[in-house]
Design a protein around this motif. Structure first.
Motif, PDB file in Angstrom:
ATOM      1  N   VAL A  75      27.275 -40.120   1.480  1.00 29.03           N
ATOM      2  CA  VAL A  75      28.244 -39.265   1.104  1.00 29.03           C
ATOM      3  C   VAL A  75      27.826 -37.579   0.854  1.00 29.03           C
ATOM      4  CG1 VAL A  75      29.801 -38.671  -1.110  1.00 29.03           C
ATOM      5  CG2 VAL A  75      29.529 -41.135   0.116  1.00 29.03           C
ATOM      6  N   LYS A  96      29.000 -36.889   6.491  1.00 26.43           N
ATOM      7  CA  LYS A  96      29.208 -36.580   5.114  1.00 26.43           C
ATOM      8  C   LYS A  96      30.867 -36.414   5.109  1.00 26.43           C
ATOM      9  CE  LYS A  96      29.090 -33.193   1.470  1.00 26.43           C
ATOM     10  NZ  LYS A  96      28.268 -31.768   1.140  1.00 26.43           N
ATOM     11  N   VAL A  97      31.693 -35.842   5.939  1.00 26.12           N
ATOM     12  CA  VAL A  97      32.807 -35.814   5.841  1.00 26.12           C
ATOM     13  C   VAL A  97      33.608 -37.308   6.251  1.00 26.12           C
ATOM     14  CG1 VAL A  97      35.216 -35.179   7.286  1.00 26.12           C
ATOM     15  CG2 VAL A  97      33.202 -33.405   6.889  1.00 26.12           C
ATOM     16  N   SER A  99      32.169 -40.162   5.636  1.00 23.17           N
ATOM     17  CA  SER A  99      31.781 -40.864   4.308  1.00 23.17           C
ATOM     18  C   SER A  99      32.824 -40.671   3.032  1.00 23.17           C
ATOM     19  CB  SER A  99      30.340 -40.598   3.810  1.00 23.17           C
ATOM     20  OG  SER A  99      29.508 -40.930   5.006  1.00 23.17           O
ATOM     21  N   GLN A 100      33.589 -39.705   3.356  1.00 20.69           N
ATOM     22  CA  GLN A 100      34.922 -39.754   2.257  1.00 20.69           C
ATOM     23  C   GLN A 100      35.655 -40.843   2.095  1.00 20.69           C
ATOM     24  OE1 GLN A 100      34.832 -37.020  -0.291  1.00 20.69           O
ATOM     25  NE2 GLN A 100      32.849 -37.131   0.424  1.00 20.69           N
ATOM     26  N   GLY A 103      33.597 -41.969  -0.315  1.00 19.69           N
ATOM     27  CA  GLY A 103      33.189 -41.081  -1.432  1.00 19.69           C
ATOM     28  C   GLY A 103      34.252 -40.398  -2.564  1.00 19.69           C
ATOM     29  N   SER A 104      35.498 -40.804  -1.918  1.00 19.24           N
ATOM     30  CA  SER A 104      36.747 -40.185  -2.721  1.00 19.24           C
ATOM     31  C   SER A 104      37.798 -41.204  -2.324  1.00 19.24           C
ATOM     32  CB  SER A 104      36.987 -38.790  -2.026  1.00 19.24           C
ATOM     33  OG  SER A 104      38.317 -38.352  -2.598  1.00 19.24           O
ATOM     34  N   PHE A 107      40.907 -39.351  -1.216  1.00 22.38           N
ATOM     35  CA  PHE A 107      40.835 -39.092   0.230  1.00 22.38           C
ATOM     36  C   PHE A 107      41.181 -40.261   0.898  1.00 22.38           C
ATOM     37  CE2 PHE A 107      38.718 -39.467   4.420  1.00 22.38           C
ATOM     38  CZ  PHE A 107      38.805 -38.028   4.836  1.00 22.38           C
ATOM     39  N   ASP A 149      37.696 -41.929  -8.932  1.00 21.56           N
ATOM     40  CA  ASP A 149      37.751 -41.209  -7.578  1.00 21.56           C
ATOM     41  C   ASP A 149      36.336 -41.267  -6.686  1.00 21.56           C
ATOM     42  OD1 ASP A 149      39.050 -39.683  -5.298  1.00 21.56           O
ATOM     43  OD2 ASP A 149      37.736 -38.302  -6.005  1.00 21.56           O
ATOM     44  N   GLY A 150      35.466 -41.021  -7.399  1.00 20.34           N
ATOM     45  CA  GLY A 150      33.780 -40.811  -6.886  1.00 20.34           C
ATOM     46  C   GLY A 150      33.198 -42.051  -6.963  1.00 20.34           C
ATOM     47  N   CYS A 289      31.502 -46.833   3.389  1.00 18.59           N
ATOM     48  CA  CYS A 289      30.826 -46.172   4.595  1.00 18.59           C
ATOM     49  C   CYS A 289      29.730 -46.922   5.154  1.00 18.59           C
ATOM     50  CB  CYS A 289      30.901 -44.956   4.582  1.00 18.59           C
ATOM     51  SG  CYS A 289      29.842 -44.609   3.059  1.00 18.59           S
TER      52      CYS A 289
END
Length: 419
Positions: A75, A96-97, A99-100, A103-104, A107, A149-150, A289
């Motif tokens: 993330v 990173k994108v 993995s959202q 991560g969110s 999202f 969320d995280g 992820c």
């Protein structure tokens, strides 16, 4: 091939155990690893979140492949970092994108809505919209599902029966109960069903399906009490038949990969679909992820292929040719935890492992102090066994646990009993 596994839990020990079996694995490193990985690989005392140190170790040890175990570095963008600095190294783990998805929660829920992927209805709540969240709870019947969320180390999901308690917990989450992870809280519709875990390895276009598993999150017998990182798992799952998997493929896996492609988000690595069977139909509870823990401890022992070959195929454009061979037997793992977990617990308890027969003991929260193996985390060991039935596999793990000792150890004896 020199291989580095990032992480230090039971999942990473299972990866190390499996990859060590490959004749293509020359030198195996785990960072930071644990007392278990130290017996089969070289532990590197570095934090996977320290990208610069990871980069230097890759250069120093001439690493060819990196497998990222935990979610936090993914993330944070470790795959992007390594792919830019070391394009010749094979990195198993999404950007990173991408993995959202894990991560969110917000999202992920929007992604599912955009792509028609079945999931529970929801709203997002922040401190600024607290009144909306309170009204939502007042106007709906429980149980209430509140999700940070995280990332919250697998503990950021609360399922609450009563309105008053739900509103109290919502306020506490927004006030920092899970740190920055709960600055936004997702309140979800409660779905009544039975959960299961589906895993794929993908290059973003093609994928191969790994053995299906079911884990047990609650601390107590009968699946009650606080959520943990996982108290055990079984694979395969009896109620996940060919018809169910057809629905999972058509309604969830393919729309997920198509949705990522539509958003121009490349994805290289594992996707974990946390699913629930509601009246014969699969719904997504969450994405991860990476591989799950303790599910990895039952999934990898059932894969009969050379895992290094399978992972390399992601980069050779021939993943579509991979056909996983699976052990037809049942795998079950029972997790031994420190007394007090998932709340306060003590570390540094000496661990004695006697005769465990054919069972495999994967280390999660262990360390070496003064040449002794000691506890260093809440989840300490995952004891995996194979058997002809779930009951047989679990019984074999429980027999092995009788010969493993550390002060105030605790484990569930009912893993798999519901299926």
């Amino acid at each position: 091939m020199n291989i580095l596994i990032l992480g230090g839990g039971g999942r990473e020990h299972a990866f190390a155990w499996k990859m060590k079996q490959s004749p293509r694995c020359d030198h195996l490193f785990v960072a930071p690893g644990n007392a278990g990985t130290a017996t089969i690989a070289t532990n590197l005392s570095i934090d996977p979140m320290d990208f610069d140190k990871v980069y230097k170790k890759i250069k120093k040890h001439d690493i060819h492949m990196v497998v990222v175990g935990p979610e936090a570095p993914l993330v944070a963008g470790i795959s992007d970092y390594l792919n830019e600095k070391l394009p010749e190294v094979l990195v198993i783990g999404p950007s990173k994108v991408a993995s959202q998805l894990e991560g969110s929660k917000a999202f992920a829920k929007q992604f599912m809505a955009d792509n028609g992927i079945p999931t529970a209805s929801y709203i997002e709540v922040t401190k600024e919209t607290l009144d909306t969240g309170i009204d939502h709870i007042d106007n709906h019947k429980g149980p209430y599902v509140l999700k940070a969320d995280g990332l919250a180390a697998g503990k950021g999901v609360l399922i609450i029966e009563k309105k008053k308690e739900a509103k109290k917990q919502l306020r506490q989450m927004l006030d920092g109960k899970f740190g920055s992870a709960s600055q936004t809280v997702v309140i979800e519709e409660f779905l009544d069903g039975i959960e299961f875990s589906v895993f794929i390895l993908t290059d973003g276009q093609y994928y191969t399906l790994l053995p299906v598993a079911k884990d047990y999150k609650r601390i107590g017998e009968g699946d009650v009490g606080l959520n943990t990182g996982g108290m055990g798992a079984v694979s395969p799952v009896p109620f996940v038949d060919a018809e169910m998997m057809h629905k999972v493929r058509e309604r969830i896996i393919l729309p997920t990969l198509s949705g990522l492609e539509k958003r121009h988000i490349p994805y290289v690595g594992f996707i974990f679909f946390g699913l629930i069977n509601v009246g014969g139909d699969p719904y997504v509870i969450e994405y991860n992820c990476r591989m799950g823990d303790p599910e990895t401890e039952v999934v990898l022992p059932r894969i009969q292929n050379d895992l290094v070959d399978v992972l390399e195929s992601v980069f050779e454009q021939d993943l579509y040719e991979i056909r996983l061979e699976k052990d037809p037997r049942v795998a079950a793992t029972v997790v031994m935890v420190s007394g007090g977990y998932p709340e306060a617990y003590e570390k540094g308890k000496k661990i004695t492992i006697g005769d465990v027969g054919s069972s495999i003991v994967f280390h999660s929260g262990t360390a070496i102090e003064d040449d002794k193996v000691v506890t260093s985390g809440g989840r300490v060991l995952a004891v995996t066994s194979l058997g002809e039935t779930i009951g047989q596999a679990v019984s074999t793990s429980l027999e092995a646990i009788d010969n493993i000792k550390f002060k105030r150890s605790y484990h569930r004896t009912d893993i798999g009993s519901d299926v």
